[in-house]
Scaffold this active site. Sequence first.
Site, PDB file in Angstrom:
ATOM      1  N   GLU A 221     104.729  60.948 -55.925  1.00 32.39           N
ATOM      2  CA  GLU A 221     106.137  61.185 -55.560  1.00 32.39           C
ATOM      3  C   GLU A 221     106.903  61.307 -56.868  1.00 32.39           C
ATOM      4  O   GLU A 221     107.251  60.309 -57.485  1.00 32.39           O
ATOM      5  CB  GLU A 221     106.656  60.000 -54.715  1.00 32.39           C
ATOM      6  CG  GLU A 221     105.963  59.840 -53.370  1.00 32.39           C
ATOM      7  CD  GLU A 221     106.422  60.870 -52.340  1.00 32.39           C
ATOM      8  OE1 GLU A 221     107.526  61.420 -52.487  1.00 32.39           O
ATOM      9  OE2 GLU A 221     105.663  61.130 -51.391  1.00 32.39           O
ATOM     10  N   CYS A 255     116.033  60.511 -57.662  1.00 32.09           N
ATOM     11  CA  CYS A 255     115.122  61.670 -57.703  1.00 32.09           C
ATOM     12  C   CYS A 255     115.684  62.848 -56.913  1.00 32.09           C
ATOM     13  O   CYS A 255     115.402  63.998 -57.220  1.00 32.09           O
ATOM     14  CB  CYS A 255     113.749  61.282 -57.175  1.00 32.09           C
ATOM     15  SG  CYS A 255     113.775  60.646 -55.492  1.00 32.09           S
TER      16      CYS A 255
HETATM   17  P1  NAD Z   1     109.146  54.058 -64.398  1.00 30.53           P
HETATM   18  O1  NAD Z   1     109.381  54.068 -65.874  1.00 30.53           O
HETATM   19  O2  NAD Z   1     109.481  52.837 -63.636  1.00 30.53           O
HETATM   20  O3  NAD Z   1     107.622  54.438 -64.176  1.00 30.53           O
HETATM   21  C1  NAD Z   1     107.061  54.458 -62.894  1.00 30.53           C
HETATM   22  C2  NAD Z   1     105.859  53.564 -62.889  1.00 30.53           C
HETATM   23  O4  NAD Z   1     104.873  54.069 -63.802  1.00 30.53           O
HETATM   24  C3  NAD Z   1     106.161  52.142 -63.324  1.00 30.53           C
HETATM   25  O5  NAD Z   1     105.541  51.238 -62.432  1.00 30.53           O
HETATM   26  C4  NAD Z   1     105.603  52.066 -64.721  1.00 30.53           C
HETATM   27  O6  NAD Z   1     105.155  50.780 -65.083  1.00 30.53           O
HETATM   28  C5  NAD Z   1     104.449  53.055 -64.681  1.00 30.53           C
HETATM   29  N1  NAD Z   1     104.160  53.650 -65.981  1.00 30.53           N
HETATM   30  C6  NAD Z   1     105.097  54.026 -66.916  1.00 30.53           C
HETATM   31  N2  NAD Z   1     104.461  54.572 -67.980  1.00 30.53           N
HETATM   32  C7  NAD Z   1     103.136  54.534 -67.719  1.00 30.53           C
HETATM   33  C8  NAD Z   1     101.959  54.955 -68.437  1.00 30.53           C
HETATM   34  N3  NAD Z   1     102.047  55.530 -69.633  1.00 30.53           N
HETATM   35  N4  NAD Z   1     100.759  54.771 -67.860  1.00 30.53           N
HETATM   36  C9  NAD Z   1     100.671  54.205 -66.635  1.00 30.53           C
HETATM   37  N5  NAD Z   1     101.749  53.789 -65.924  1.00 30.53           N
HETATM   38  C10 NAD Z   1     102.952  53.941 -66.443  1.00 30.53           C
HETATM   39  O7  NAD Z   1     109.909  55.205 -63.673  1.00 30.53           O
HETATM   40  P2  NAD Z   1     110.304  56.611 -64.207  1.00 30.53           P
HETATM   41  O8  NAD Z   1     109.082  57.443 -64.402  1.00 30.53           O
HETATM   42  O9  NAD Z   1     111.328  56.501 -65.292  1.00 30.53           O
HETATM   43  O10 NAD Z   1     111.090  57.045 -62.869  1.00 30.53           O
HETATM   44  C11 NAD Z   1     111.968  58.062 -62.863  1.00 30.53           C
HETATM   45  C12 NAD Z   1     111.277  59.318 -62.378  1.00 30.53           C
HETATM   46  O11 NAD Z   1     110.734  59.075 -61.106  1.00 30.53           O
HETATM   47  C13 NAD Z   1     112.214  60.490 -62.211  1.00 30.53           C
HETATM   48  O12 NAD Z   1     111.571  61.650 -62.639  1.00 30.53           O
HETATM   49  C14 NAD Z   1     112.454  60.548 -60.721  1.00 30.53           C
HETATM   50  O13 NAD Z   1     112.804  61.830 -60.252  1.00 30.53           O
HETATM   51  C15 NAD Z   1     111.128  60.086 -60.209  1.00 30.53           C
HETATM   52  N6  NAD Z   1     111.290  59.509 -58.876  1.00 30.53           N
HETATM   53  C16 NAD Z   1     110.715  60.143 -57.835  1.00 30.53           C
HETATM   54  C17 NAD Z   1     110.883  59.632 -56.556  1.00 30.53           C
HETATM   55  C18 NAD Z   1     110.276  60.299 -55.359  1.00 30.53           C
HETATM   56  O14 NAD Z   1     110.291  59.668 -54.311  1.00 30.53           O
HETATM   57  N7  NAD Z   1     109.768  61.503 -55.462  1.00 30.53           N
HETATM   58  C19 NAD Z   1     111.625  58.470 -56.364  1.00 30.53           C
HETATM   59  C20 NAD Z   1     112.178  57.852 -57.471  1.00 30.53           C
HETATM   60  C21 NAD Z   1     111.993  58.365 -58.730  1.00 30.53           C
END
Ligand code: NAD
Length: 451
Positions: A221, A255
Amino acid sequence: MAIQYTPVSAIPKIVANMKRSFLTHRTQSLEFRKEQRKASSAIFLSVRALLRAVNENEDAMVEAIRTDLNRHKDNEIPTIKKAIQGFIDNLEDLTKQTNVAGFHEKDECSIRLSPLGTVLIIGAWNFPMMLNIEPMAGAIAAGNNVVLKPSEVSAHSAQLLTQMIERYMDPQVVQVVNGAVEETSALLKERFDHIFYTGGTEVGRIVMVAAAKNLTPVTLELGGKCPVIVTEHTDIAKAAQAIAGIKTLNCGQVCLTVDYVLCPKHLRESLIQGCIATWKHMFTEDAGSCATYPKIINARQHARLEKLLATVKQQNTVVFGGRSDASQRFIEPTIVTGVTLKDEIMQDEIFGPILPIVDCDNLQDAIDIINQNEHPLALYVFSDDKAEIEKVIRETRSGGVTVNQIATHCYNHNLPFGGVGNSGIGNYHGKFSIDTFSHKRAVMIRSQAHL
Ligand code: NAD
């Protein structure tokens, strides 16, 4: 605030225990999944226990979200409750087998939904309760065990979620692992039966590469640049109100938020004035001194947006806003014009309250611009013209579409929620969660009398 991370050395054992527990087949029973069956340890396990956890911790959840994001109006908890209640009310229907005709009329043929096993759910920080609890509810309702990794970025919410799960849920069914990159990387080395990830596209790739090593299916997602088309056949004031409202919800860290607007040149000024009026109504003349204006989640995200603002000031025209304050993690609601597809603001998902308006000559122009970008998670149209609406739906691709509102398709759990292409793989919500977390098993039973 820092949460206590799970020791990396403990992770293989946690996963192994969950897999062993799945093989007891307890989660196969619908009663077990749904009802409040008290285990000897007085921990309820089931979807209902999850609902109870939410019901009894509502105030604490609102407070954790407020502390993490300065979001004063909660919109996660009612959605979560409705989603869980939907599983409770419809579990028999959602999980029932489908009988189909066999080769031989006496054959019993059916498609049965069997649980996948032990599922890893990795949540994001921007809706720190919903993005963990909703997939978890679906996975449990489908009969799986769950290892949950909430985002470390929304630390207060992760902490509370951990406490709730430890207090209300059966540890043989759900385990929480807390941590950041190191802990998540350790989890991704383990072999799960499914990985459900919410977050940015780059980490989505990391998750998928890790999953590929074990041929583990994934649901991703992800995000992207969600466009909104404003056509001539619309009430521009209403469109502006909806666009400005979503752009500052969670300070644009959503998102499904509008990333950029495609608008005919002659409507641009009315749209801008409508957005400004909406923000002034919501946050007074100065969002910077408004206590309820949300914050950027952390210094890293704030620095990214400040850098983007600096580039925007060089490449484009800031017609409203543009201020920031790192000490308050503040980014002012900002409108940018004079935008071309080559500009920095059009390269990546903005994920903040900066709104670029891209001029377009006509509807075809707007569609062509959308089709030059990656497929977004959602696409929005403001129009009162059915033919225009159908043309946009027919000639573009996106995870979902909402017409004359923003993001609302996501709250209807009769619809699948997910992306396409760069915005994601797979979907969930309601029945679609059960499908995602189940294997469709072909079963053919021929009686010995017909051999
Ligand atoms: P985040 O930094 O919380 O990362 C998401 C998860 O990935 C966390 O649990 C984190 O610990 C893990 N993570 C981070 N870096 C990692 C790595 N190098 N290796 C393994 N795991 C790792 O969240 P984010 O990515 O900043 O979230 C924002 C993004 O998420 C935006 O692009 C947003 O559009 C997207 N998003 C999508 C949805 C959806 O439902 N499609 C919902 C919310 C957010």
